[in-house]
Structure formats: structure tokens, C-alpha cells
Design a protein around this motif. Structure first.
Motif, PDB file in Angstrom:
ATOM      1  N   LEU A 126      -1.327  -9.575   5.619  1.00  0.00           N
ATOM      2  CA  LEU A 126      -0.574  -8.957   6.399  1.00  0.00           C
ATOM      3  C   LEU A 126      -0.435  -8.265   7.555  1.00  0.00           C
ATOM      4  N   GLU A 127      -1.417  -8.077   8.192  1.00  0.00           N
ATOM      5  CA  GLU A 127      -0.893  -7.091   9.752  1.00  0.00           C
ATOM      6  C   GLU A 127      -1.540  -8.500  10.133  1.00  0.00           C
ATOM      7  N   VAL A 133       1.457  -2.112   7.023  1.00  0.00           N
ATOM      8  CA  VAL A 133       1.225  -1.940   5.996  1.00  0.00           C
ATOM      9  C   VAL A 133       0.433  -0.169   5.878  1.00  0.00           C
ATOM     10  N   SER A 134       1.144  -0.281   4.962  1.00  0.00           N
ATOM     11  CA  SER A 134       1.204   1.309   4.276  1.00  0.00           C
ATOM     12  C   SER A 134      -0.522   1.366   2.926  1.00  0.00           C
ATOM     13  N   MET A 135      -1.347   1.726   2.705  1.00  0.00           N
ATOM     14  CA  MET A 135      -2.170   1.897   1.759  1.00  0.00           C
ATOM     15  C   MET A 135      -3.039   3.356   0.944  1.00  0.00           C
ATOM     16  N   ILE A 136      -2.305   3.119  -0.530  1.00  0.00           N
ATOM     17  CA  ILE A 136      -2.578   3.999  -1.108  1.00  0.00           C
ATOM     18  C   ILE A 136      -3.670   4.048  -2.140  1.00  0.00           C
ATOM     19  N   ASN A 141      -5.962   7.068   1.859  1.00  0.00           N
ATOM     20  CA  ASN A 141      -4.014   6.791   1.911  1.00  0.00           C
ATOM     21  C   ASN A 141      -4.362   6.291   3.314  1.00  0.00           C
ATOM     22  N   GLU A 142      -3.285   5.537   3.405  1.00  0.00           N
ATOM     23  CA  GLU A 142      -2.944   5.543   5.130  1.00  0.00           C
ATOM     24  C   GLU A 142      -1.612   5.022   5.228  1.00  0.00           C
ATOM     25  N   ILE A 143      -0.514   6.066   5.652  1.00  0.00           N
ATOM     26  CA  ILE A 143       0.965   5.716   5.209  1.00  0.00           C
ATOM     27  C   ILE A 143       1.169   5.867   7.094  1.00  0.00           C
ATOM     28  N   ASN A 144       1.711   4.656   7.471  1.00  0.00           N
ATOM     29  CA  ASN A 144       2.145   4.794   8.828  1.00  0.00           C
ATOM     30  C   ASN A 144       1.219   4.782  10.019  1.00  0.00           C
ATOM     31  N   GLY A 145      -0.550   4.056   9.429  1.00  0.00           N
ATOM     32  CA  GLY A 145      -1.106   4.462  10.663  1.00  0.00           C
ATOM     33  C   GLY A 145      -2.046   5.308  10.462  1.00  0.00           C
ATOM     34  N   ILE A 146      -1.911   6.352   9.857  1.00  0.00           N
ATOM     35  CA  ILE A 146      -2.976   8.010   9.344  1.00  0.00           C
ATOM     36  C   ILE A 146      -3.096   7.767   8.427  1.00  0.00           C
ATOM     37  N   ASP A 169       6.239   1.582   7.077  1.00  0.00           N
ATOM     38  CA  ASP A 169       5.856   0.502   6.649  1.00  0.00           C
ATOM     39  C   ASP A 169       6.782  -0.520   6.020  1.00  0.00           C
ATOM     40  N   ASP A 170       6.093  -2.126   6.253  1.00  0.00           N
ATOM     41  CA  ASP A 170       7.154  -3.126   5.986  1.00  0.00           C
ATOM     42  C   ASP A 170       6.220  -3.571   4.564  1.00  0.00           C
ATOM     43  N   PHE A 171       4.671  -2.931   3.945  1.00  0.00           N
ATOM     44  CA  PHE A 171       4.659  -3.123   2.781  1.00  0.00           C
ATOM     45  C   PHE A 171       3.666  -2.323   2.280  1.00  0.00           C
TER      46      PHE A 171
END
Length: 271
Positions: A126-127, A133-136, A141-146, A169-171
Motif C-alpha cells: 500500500l505504501e 498505512v497505520s498498523m496494529i 503499533n504504528e500510527i501516523n509513522g510513529i 493514514d489512508d489505511f
């Protein structure tokens, strides 16, 4: 959010010090995190019972207590009795954060093996197409690149909704564990896509039987949005069973595997 808005789906009844105009500042199932104006959801855990910490939550400034037990006598703040505190935590968090998953594009991945690998693979693809892309998940966990540390594959319901709401993020890609599903950690979350990888002998100390383990995984697909799609590996016998069930219910299913009638049929694999 006002207390009366938070409880619009519940019957609170006559209670002392009921002020529907009070502003709710947050929601938690940990009395250690309570701050003035927050909702404390008391959960009976495997080692500790949150109901024992109600006095501490009140002393810390809780505005409302939610629990499964009968209301303790003479509480100075309102008490909402529910049938399932874990489920109520997800429902209340979803409302507090204004139904965040309904406003985002969310992908859930479940299966015994491959969740983390697939989550990172999807994030990368996706990137590469220019999406944020945020990921849990399991690693972090990565939210808004953090990146943030995570104690479980699937955080508790309040944290899941908080993270989704915080994402710009978009996804959002979420690793979904069977424990997380049966413990209502995904309560209130709705998905655009739900992926089933496989089901193998694991976690039977918790689920007891493979059938119960399968049924736990299958509940993810009840959380699809009306136009959501399931992506199922039909090379796995449990995946084939799931796909057949979903098709019979009218769910949009993208089957993947070596079967000739798979939507995405694998013809050749090379190293």
C-alpha cells in the motif's frame, strides 16, 4: 462528549448525582489511568477483578462506573450495570471516539500463522502505491509513522478505538487474534476487508477444540461493513469451510488458492 450522549443506548434509571450534562473526558478499564471525568469499566479478569477497584476509581475522579455486578450501595456517582463489561467497553469506546473505524479503511488479518508477515507485506504494498498505512499488531503499533510498543497482538477495545481515531493514514491494518475476538477487544470495530490465513493446532489450552477455535476466528467476518469483502485461503480446509459459509450468507468473498474455482487461482509457484 456529554454523559447523556455516552449512555443514549442504555437505561440508567434513577441514580444519585446523575448529571447528564457532565462532560466525559475518557474511558478506561484500568483504575490506575483514571483522571477527572472519565468512565471506569470494571472487568472481572483472570487474575484480578476490576470491581474491587471501584473505590479507587471514584477517588481518582471517575464520572461513571460500568460493571457486571449489582450496584454497590451509596456510590457517589452513577453506576451502569451491564451483562458483559468487556463488550460494553468496546461499545462505549466506539461511541466516545465517534465510530472511528466506520470513517476509515480498515483491514483485519486473522489466522494461526502468517498474520504479522501478511500485515507488513500489505503495509509495504500500500505504501508503494502512495498510501499512508497505520498498523496494529504483534511487533508494535504504528500510527501516523510513529511506533508504539504493544503488550498483545490485539490491544484492549478502548486502545483499539483510540488508535484508529488517532490515525490520519489512508489505511489501518490490524492483526486480529482469536483471544482478541472472544474477549471483545474488537467490539465496535468494522472492517472493509477481513483476511483468513489458516487454522492450525494452537491455543487449544484456551479454546479447547478446533471447532471452537474456528468459530472464534470466524466472528471477525461478522464485523465486515455492508460493502466489506472477505479474502479467504481455500487451500486450508478451515478456510474452505469459512468461504462456503460466507457465500451462503451473501458475503462478498475473494477466494485464494490452488482450487480451479478460486477467484484468485494459483497456477504456478516459483522460488
Amino acid at each position: 462528549m456529554k454523559l447523556k450522549e455516552m449512555l443514549s443506548d442504555y437505561q440508567l434509571g434513577e441514580q444519585p448525582n446523575w448529571d447528564g450534562e457532565q462532560i466525559i473526558t475518557g474511558i478506561t478499564d484500568s483504575s490506575r489511568d483514571i483522571m477527572e471525568g472519565m468512565v471506569f469499566v470494571a472487568i472481572a479478569g483472570f487474575e484480578q477483578d476490576g470491581h474491587d477497584y471501584i473505590p479507587h476509581a471514584i477517588a481518582q475522579g471517575a464520572a461513571l462506573i460500568v460493571g457486571e455486578h449489582d450496584c454497590p450501595e451509596a456510590l457517589p456517582i452513577p453506576y451502569l450495570k451491564v451483562a458483559n463489561s468487556r463488550q460494553a467497553l468496546g461499545q462505549l469506546a466506539d461511541k466516545f471516539y465517534d465510530h472511528p473505524s466506520g470513517r476509515k479503511r480498515v483491514i483485519g488479518i486473522t489466522g494461526t500463522n502468517g498474520k504479522t508477515t501478511t500485515a507488513f507485506f500489505l503495509k509495504h504494498l500500500l505504501e508503494q502505491q502512495g498510501y499512508g498505512v497505520s498498523m496494529i499488531g504483534t511487533i508494535y503499533n504504528e500510527i501516523n509513522g510513529i511506533q508504539y510498543p504493544t503488550p498483545n497482538t490485539t490491544p484492549n477495545a478502548e486502545k483499539v478505538h483510540e488508535l484508529i481515531a488517532a490515525s490520519k493514514d489512508d489505511f489501518i491494518v490490524i492483526e486480529v487474534s482469536s483471544h482478541g475476538l472472544v474477549q471483545y477487544r474488537l467490539e465496535g470495530v468494522v472492517f472493509d476487508y477481513a483476511l483468513f490465513m489458516n487454522l492450525q493446532h494452537d491455543h487449544l489450552d484456551y479454546h479447547k477444540t478446533m471447532e471452537a477455535y474456528f468459530e472464534a476466528k470466524a466472528t471477525l467476518f461478522d464485523k465486515l461493513k455492508p460493502d466489506g469483502k472477505a479474502v479467504v485461503n481455500t487451500d486450508d480446509a478451515w478456510g474452505l469451510k469459512l468461504a462456503q459459509r460466507l457465500v451462503s450468507k451473501g458475503t462478498a468473498v475473494i477466494t485464494v488458492g490452488h482450487l480451479e474455482d478460486a477467484v484468485m487461482s494459483i497456477k504456478k509457484m516459483t522460488n
